[in-house]
Design an enzyme around this catalytic site. Structure first.
Site, PDB file in Angstrom:
ATOM      1  N   ARG A   5       0.871  -1.237  -0.175  1.00  0.00           N
ATOM      2  CA  ARG A   5       0.094  -0.057   0.152  1.00  0.00           C
ATOM      3  C   ARG A   5       1.001   1.233   0.106  1.00  0.00           C
ATOM      4  O   ARG A   5       0.525   2.118  -0.737  1.00  0.00           O
ATOM      5  CB  ARG A   5      -0.961   0.193   1.273  1.00  0.00           C
ATOM      6  CG  ARG A   5      -1.820   1.233   1.582  1.00  0.00           C
ATOM      7  CD  ARG A   5      -2.967   1.500   2.183  1.00  0.00           C
ATOM      8  NE  ARG A   5      -2.912   0.608   3.374  1.00  0.00           N
ATOM      9  CZ  ARG A   5      -2.262   0.752   4.332  1.00  0.00           C
ATOM     10  NH1 ARG A   5      -1.558   1.870   4.679  1.00  0.00           N
ATOM     11  NH2 ARG A   5      -2.039  -0.194   5.378  1.00  0.00           N
ATOM     12  N   TYR A  10     -16.000  17.825 -15.321  1.00  0.00           N
ATOM     13  CA  TYR A  10     -16.274  16.555 -15.263  1.00  0.00           C
ATOM     14  C   TYR A  10     -17.458  16.108 -14.292  1.00  0.00           C
ATOM     15  O   TYR A  10     -17.172  16.395 -13.388  1.00  0.00           O
ATOM     16  CB  TYR A  10     -15.005  15.674 -14.999  1.00  0.00           C
ATOM     17  CG  TYR A  10     -15.378  14.244 -15.157  1.00  0.00           C
ATOM     18  CD1 TYR A  10     -15.564  13.363 -16.331  1.00  0.00           C
ATOM     19  CD2 TYR A  10     -15.213  13.383 -14.001  1.00  0.00           C
ATOM     20  CE1 TYR A  10     -15.734  12.115 -16.240  1.00  0.00           C
ATOM     21  CE2 TYR A  10     -15.216  12.106 -13.863  1.00  0.00           C
ATOM     22  CZ  TYR A  10     -15.847  11.523 -14.910  1.00  0.00           C
ATOM     23  OH  TYR A  10     -15.907  10.045 -15.181  1.00  0.00           O
ATOM     24  N   ASP A  46      -7.188  19.192 -14.111  1.00  0.00           N
ATOM     25  CA  ASP A  46      -7.261  18.241 -14.451  1.00  0.00           C
ATOM     26  C   ASP A  46      -7.161  18.114 -16.104  1.00  0.00           C
ATOM     27  O   ASP A  46      -7.306  18.533 -17.108  1.00  0.00           O
ATOM     28  CB  ASP A  46      -8.769  17.756 -14.442  1.00  0.00           C
ATOM     29  CG  ASP A  46      -9.181  16.257 -14.960  1.00  0.00           C
ATOM     30  OD1 ASP A  46      -8.435  15.773 -15.890  1.00  0.00           O
ATOM     31  OD2 ASP A  46     -10.313  16.046 -14.492  1.00  0.00           O
ATOM     32  N   LYS A  58      -7.973   6.826 -19.467  1.00  0.00           N
ATOM     33  CA  LYS A  58      -8.117   7.625 -20.577  1.00  0.00           C
ATOM     34  C   LYS A  58      -7.116   7.418 -21.485  1.00  0.00           C
ATOM     35  O   LYS A  58      -6.515   6.492 -21.872  1.00  0.00           O
ATOM     36  CB  LYS A  58      -8.702   9.084 -20.401  1.00  0.00           C
ATOM     37  CG  LYS A  58      -9.796   9.402 -19.257  1.00  0.00           C
ATOM     38  CD  LYS A  58     -11.177   8.376 -19.420  1.00  0.00           C
ATOM     39  CE  LYS A  58     -11.987   8.139 -18.424  1.00  0.00           C
ATOM     40  NZ  LYS A  58     -12.341   9.713 -17.528  1.00  0.00           N
TER      41      LYS A  58
HETATM   42  C1  LIG Z   1     -12.624  10.041 -16.539  1.00  0.00           C
HETATM   43  C2  LIG Z   1     -12.301  11.335 -15.859  1.00  0.00           C
HETATM   44  C3  LIG Z   1     -12.375  11.468 -14.588  1.00  0.00           C
HETATM   45  C4  LIG Z   1     -12.425  10.321 -13.267  1.00  0.00           C
HETATM   46  O1  LIG Z   1     -11.507   9.281 -13.550  1.00  0.00           O
HETATM   47  P1  LIG Z   1     -11.837   7.814 -13.247  1.00  0.00           P
HETATM   48  O2  LIG Z   1     -10.452   7.103 -13.751  1.00  0.00           O
HETATM   49  O3  LIG Z   1     -13.042   7.267 -13.969  1.00  0.00           O
HETATM   50  O4  LIG Z   1     -12.105   7.684 -11.896  1.00  0.00           O
HETATM   51  C5  LIG Z   1     -11.984  12.689 -14.124  1.00  0.00           C
HETATM   52  N1  LIG Z   1     -11.838  13.769 -14.703  1.00  0.00           N
HETATM   53  C6  LIG Z   1     -11.977  13.549 -16.266  1.00  0.00           C
HETATM   54  C7  LIG Z   1     -11.799  14.628 -17.023  1.00  0.00           C
HETATM   55  C8  LIG Z   1     -12.237  12.376 -16.671  1.00  0.00           C
HETATM   56  O5  LIG Z   1     -12.485  12.131 -18.126  1.00  0.00           O
END
Ligand SMILES: *Cc1c(COP(=O)(O)O)cnc(C)c1O
Length: 381
Positions: A47, A99, A173, A198
């Site tokens: 962890r 998001y 982000d 992504k």
């Molecule tokens: C998918 C996404 C998230 C969240 O991420 P997860 O891996 O699904 O928890 C946050 N911000 C953006 C812009 C995203 O596309």
């Protein structure tokens, strides 16, 4: 410093010292034998630290140009760690057009724990920063935003925010842009967030998240939170993200080239009322794009002239574009944000036009993708 195309393949991933293995091994272990009581080789419990995760974290830090990278079990878990930096009574100023999951985390989990959140358009940096309060501790930005693909001027917002409130943390982000297209720390941000699910993973086979920090002090606090909360990715998931990152630069070049072709094509289609793509934006947005993005990205959104019903029919009629949430993978995806990813914003000021469709343009032949959009338009009429 090596170029980005070299870093994605080598940063943080020297061949394994014990065997020479070129690929970082999947250290599928929870614990580590100690040489004596309290004498270990840098790893005590997975962890806290794991060699596969450590390689991913070093690689992420190098790609974003930060001091430290931290990997998490999901993008949301990474955001959760950032919000845990705050004390009750403190405030987060976020860009609107956020998001959906981030909005839900802020409003349904943290608002009741004594934090407050407000949302403002970042289009005008001066107006956005004027929304800072005495108790604001964090600014949360996305650029390009999801799903309208609007850009905000990260450098200008960071500069104005630091001048007004030197203690405020500016977080970006960077999931939609990736560090290949945009590096927020160089633009003055303190923290970068990714859903590695992504583009970084890039193959729709793993869920993960990451943070990269500019300074060691914030990184140290986040490291304690990562270990205390425990939302860490397993070694196999870290391996998958590392493997995906190796082709990030070549994938992004192709995603961007095909997205631009598709955005141009959609603009010619009679059934389309508006196309959102940073490379086609108005002059103000294009100016921001040219300053902070290397290319405009692989996401395209558009509005169906015939409304929400037609948008649903269109999204159900594509054959190559799979109807699915998520984005950033080798295969093309289509979705209707108001009914899918952004359903949680319904009835709020952040609600999305039901006629909006979002495309994640994959790496298939762009001719085949365009033909698929044409047949879906005919089928949805
Ligand atoms: C998918 C996404 C998230 C969240 O991420 P997860 O891996 O699904 O928890 C946050 N911000 C953006 C812009 C995203 O596309």
């Amino acid at each position: 410093m090596p170029e980005f195309e070299t870093l994605v393949i080598h940063a943080g991933q020297a061949p394994d010292p014990t065997t020479g293995a070129i690929m970082t091994p999947i250290y599928q272990t929870s614990t580590y034998r100690q040489d004596g009581v309290g004498r270990h080789r840098g790893f005590e419990y997975s962890r806290t630290d794991n060699p596969t995760r450590a390689a991913l974290e070093r690689c992420l830090a190098a790609l974003e140009g930060g001091a430290t990278g931290l990997a998490f079990a999901s993008g949301m878990a990474a955001i959760d760690a950032v919000v845990h930096l705050l004390q009750p009574g403190e405030h987060v100023l976020a860009a609107d057009d956020l998001y959906g999951g981030t909005y839900r985390l802020f409003e349904t989990v943290y608002a009741k724990l004594g934090l407050s959140f407000s949302y403002a358009s970042p289009a005008n940096p001066v107006e956005f920063v004027s929304q800072l309060r005495e108790e604001t501790r964090l600014i949360w930005l996305e650029s390009p935003t999801n799903p309208l693909l609007r850009l905000c001027d990260i450098a200008e917002i960071a500069r104005l925010a630091k001048r007004a409130r030197p203690r405020v943390l500016v977080a970006v982000d960077n999931t939609f842009a990736t560090p290949y297209l945009q590096r927020p720390l160089q633009l003055g941000a303190d923290l970068v967030h990714h859903s590695t699910t992504k583009y970084l993973g890039g193959h729709s086979d793993v869920v993960g998240g990451a943070l990269v920090c500019r300074d060691e002090q914030t990184a140290g606090r986040l490291r304690v939170l990562q270990n205390s909360i425990g939302a860490i990715p397993g070694p196999f998931d870290c391996y998958l993200v590392l493997r995906g990152i190796k082709t990030l630069a070549v994938r992004m070049d192709r995603h961007c080239a095909s997205a631009r072709r598709i955005a141009d094509h959609l603009r010619q289609m009679k059934g389309v009322a508006a196309v959102y793509y940073p490379g086609l934006a108005d002059a103000a947005q294009a100016e921001v794009a040219s300053r902070q993005m290397h290319k405009p990205g692989g996401m395209v959104s558009f509005v169906m002239r015939a409304g929400g019903g037609a948008a649903v029919r269109f999204a159900e009629a594509t054959r190559l574009f799979s109807l699915a949430e998520s984005l950033g993978s080798v295969e093309s995806l289509i979705e209707v944000p108001a009914a899918m990813t952004h359903a949680s914003t319904a009835g709020t000021p952040l609600a999305i036009d039901p006629a909006l469709i979002r495309l994640s343009v994959g790496l298939e032949s762009v001719e085949d993708l365009i033909a698929d959009l044409d047949q879906a338009m005919a089928a949805s009429a």
